[in-house]
Scaffold this active site. Structure first.
Site, PDB file in Angstrom:
ATOM      1  N   GLY A 115       0.818  -1.204   0.000  1.00 46.24           N
ATOM      2  CA  GLY A 115       0.000   0.000   0.000  1.00 46.24           C
ATOM      3  C   GLY A 115       0.851   1.254   0.000  1.00 46.24           C
ATOM      4  CD1 TRP A 148      -1.823   1.606  -5.861  1.00 41.21           C
ATOM      5  CD2 TRP A 148      -2.087   3.322  -4.471  1.00 41.21           C
ATOM      6  NE1 TRP A 148      -2.888   2.362  -6.330  1.00 41.21           N
ATOM      7  CE2 TRP A 148      -3.067   3.423  -5.491  1.00 41.21           C
ATOM      8  CE3 TRP A 148      -2.057   4.305  -3.478  1.00 41.21           C
ATOM      9  CZ2 TRP A 148      -3.997   4.456  -5.542  1.00 41.21           C
ATOM     10  CZ3 TRP A 148      -2.981   5.335  -3.523  1.00 41.21           C
ATOM     11  CH2 TRP A 148      -3.943   5.403  -4.549  1.00 41.21           C
ATOM     12  CG  HIS A 149       0.234   6.098  -1.128  1.00 44.55           C
ATOM     13  ND1 HIS A 149      -0.195   4.908  -0.568  1.00 44.55           N
ATOM     14  CD2 HIS A 149      -0.764   6.987  -0.907  1.00 44.55           C
ATOM     15  CE1 HIS A 149      -1.392   5.092  -0.024  1.00 44.55           C
ATOM     16  NE2 HIS A 149      -1.758   6.328  -0.223  1.00 44.55           N
ATOM     17  N   GLY A 150       3.755   5.732  -4.243  1.00 49.64           N
ATOM     18  CA  GLY A 150       4.840   6.374  -4.967  1.00 49.64           C
ATOM     19  C   GLY A 150       6.039   5.473  -5.144  1.00 49.64           C
ATOM     20  CG  PHE A 209       0.096   9.321  -4.941  1.00 48.15           C
ATOM     21  CD1 PHE A 209       1.464   9.421  -5.019  1.00 48.15           C
ATOM     22  CD2 PHE A 209      -0.568   9.986  -3.931  1.00 48.15           C
ATOM     23  CE1 PHE A 209       2.184  10.152  -4.084  1.00 48.15           C
ATOM     24  CE2 PHE A 209       0.140  10.710  -2.989  1.00 48.15           C
ATOM     25  CZ  PHE A 209       1.506  10.801  -3.069  1.00 48.15           C
TER      26      PHE A 209
END
Length: 475
Positions: free
Chosen positions: A321, A324-326, A475
């Site tokens: 997770g 996923w953001h960066g 993102f």
């Protein structure tokens, strides 16, 4: 195109006008689809092709997955969908990141490998629409819902402009049925939608951009050693900024959809009033949290196969997770810290015999203390989320905990603004944690609501147009 622009206001007025003309429902859906492509093309028109390919492939693969009875062929189709979706996401979002880490590993083991740096442009919202289409094919594989019959409806589900770029992450049963029959907003829905749009823009333009972003940027981009007060104020400023920016976008998206007669899922529920970290993730980016739970945590074993596997699944979910953001290891550490917090909380609850669905005690003071502790620990994670490098993150943490002496950076006015806004946000979240803003609006006398709405509009005029994109666009 961003919600906080005059261009969008003109665009939205045209869309509303066309949507309320006496046209056939199919024509209105085509108008919405074309509008969604125009909305997305405002960033980079060629990426429309990528969005269209993802939509068409998953529509037909999803239908085939639902009807295919041969297990081997069915798994092959799912693999094709996963490779197609995750392959594009990995190339555009993580291609440079993976190459840089491969080069670093090569140098570490003695190989002098120096390839040309790739010039990959990240398509806006690719993480969001990839997860949107991915959940559809996975659901078709499991036969948890029926396939969408119309390519037009499926295309509109994927590209519907309010949620396209930064969520909420919607699932087919939440939105597709709304496209199957004519929908226009009732008078109440239209007023509610306009109020939410105004509130979302106020959160973004006035509070996040005008009041907090400058202070947060000054602290996180500084290479100097800072006093503890300046460091904490900068972190608090970013904590408020990212909530107001992202929740502001979600509020705008829900409001815009409501003006057209559509309902999008809630994405935030006063997260800075969370009592513990499980509660935080039930309140922060709700649609992503539920996606990760259903499509990653549970398939990894969840809580069904013993504590060891549960702890493993929990940490892997939070690490992925974070990624996923960066495309940066700092995001992985951010996710790992949240995983660690959840580990500690889970261990504590197990030791005390507290179930996950256990309601907080009636002791308001104690609960508020837990909420403040949760908030403070979450602020530590934001250091890694916002910092570009581990060096800057570590330097800021040293400053926050008084390990170094530094020269003051922030002005007294900047400190006072943050010191006023952040406690007000926390208190507002606490008193609103079990209600909804529209419910409160309904209870106000019309003159009170009119005055508040007028104040929000006047503040938007004072702040003028904010040209900055929403943080989660990257993102």
């Amino acid at each position: 195109m961003v919600f906080n622009s005059y261009t969008f206001i003109a665009f939205f007025i045209i869309i509303l006008f066309l949507h309320y003309l006496p046209l056939s429902w199919k024509t209105k859906k085509v108008n919405l689809l074309l509008a969604s492509y125009i909305f997305y093309a405002a960033w980079n028109p060629p990426f429309i092709l990528l969005l269209w390919m993802s939509t068409v492939i998953d529509f037909y693969v999803g239908r085939a997955l639902y009807t295919q009875e041969n297990k081997h062929k069915k798994k092959l189709l799912l693999i094709v969908s996963l490779i197609g979706n995750l392959g594009m996401l990995c190339f555009f979002k993580y291609g440079t990141f993976l190459l840089e880490n491969f080069v670093a590993l090569s140098h570490a083991i003695g190989f002098d490998y120096n390839p040309a740096k790739p010039n990959i442009i990240l398509p806006a919202g690719i993480s969001f629409y990839t997860f949107t289409t991915l959940c559809y094919t996975i659901d078709m594989y499991k036969k948890e819902s029926k396939p969408v019959q119309s390519l037009l409806d499926f295309s509109l589900f994927v590209t519907f402009f309010p949620h396209l770029v930064a969520g909420p992450i919607v699932r087919p049963p939440q939105l597709v049925p709304q496209f199957e029959s004519p929908r226009v907003a009732s008078r109440k829905q239209l007023m509610d939608g306009l109020l939410l749009l105004t509130l979302g823009l106020f959160m973004k333009v006035v509070l996040a951009d005008s009041m907090l972003s400058t202070t947060a940027d000054a602290v996180f981009t500084s290479h100097d050693i800072l006093p503890a007060l300046d460091a904490w104020i900068g972190v608090f400023a970013f904590s408020g900024q990212i909530f107001l920016d992202f929740a502001g976008y979600s509020t705008c998206a829900i409001g815009v959809a409501l003006c057209l007669g559509f309902v999008l899922p809630q994405n935030f529920n006063y997260p800075y009033a969370a009592i513990g970290f499980s509660d935080f993730w039930r309140r922060w980016h709700i649609t992503l949290s539920s996606w990760l739970r259903d499509y990653l945590y549970i398939p990894l074993g969840g809580s069904r196969n013993g504590k060891a596997k549960m702890y493993f699944a929990l940490m892997m979910t939070m690490l992925l997770g974070g990624l996923w953001h960066g495309a940066n290891w700092t995001f992985v550490v951010w996710g790992g810290l949240h995983g660690l917090y959840l580990w500690v909380e889970k261990y504590y609850k197990d030791a005390r015999g507290i179930k996950n669905n256990h309601k907080p005690s009636a002791n308001t003071v104690l609960n508020f203390g837990y909420a403040l502790l949760t908030f403070m620990l979450i602020n530590i994670t934001w250091v890694f989320f916002r910092s570009d490098t581990f060096g800057r993150a570590w330097g800021l943490l040293q400053s926050m905990f008084g390990m170094t002496d530094g020269k003051p950076l922030l002005t007294t006015i900047a400190i006072l603004k943050v010191a006023l806004i952040i406690p007000l946000i926390v208190l507002f979240h606490w008193f609103m944690r079990n209600t909804k803003v529209l419910d409160v609006a309904y209870k106000l006398p019309w003159i009170g609501l009119s005055l508040i709405w007028s104040f929000l509009l006047l503040m938007l005029i004072w702040a003028q147009e904010s040209g900055s994109s929403f943080i989660y666009f990257q993102f």
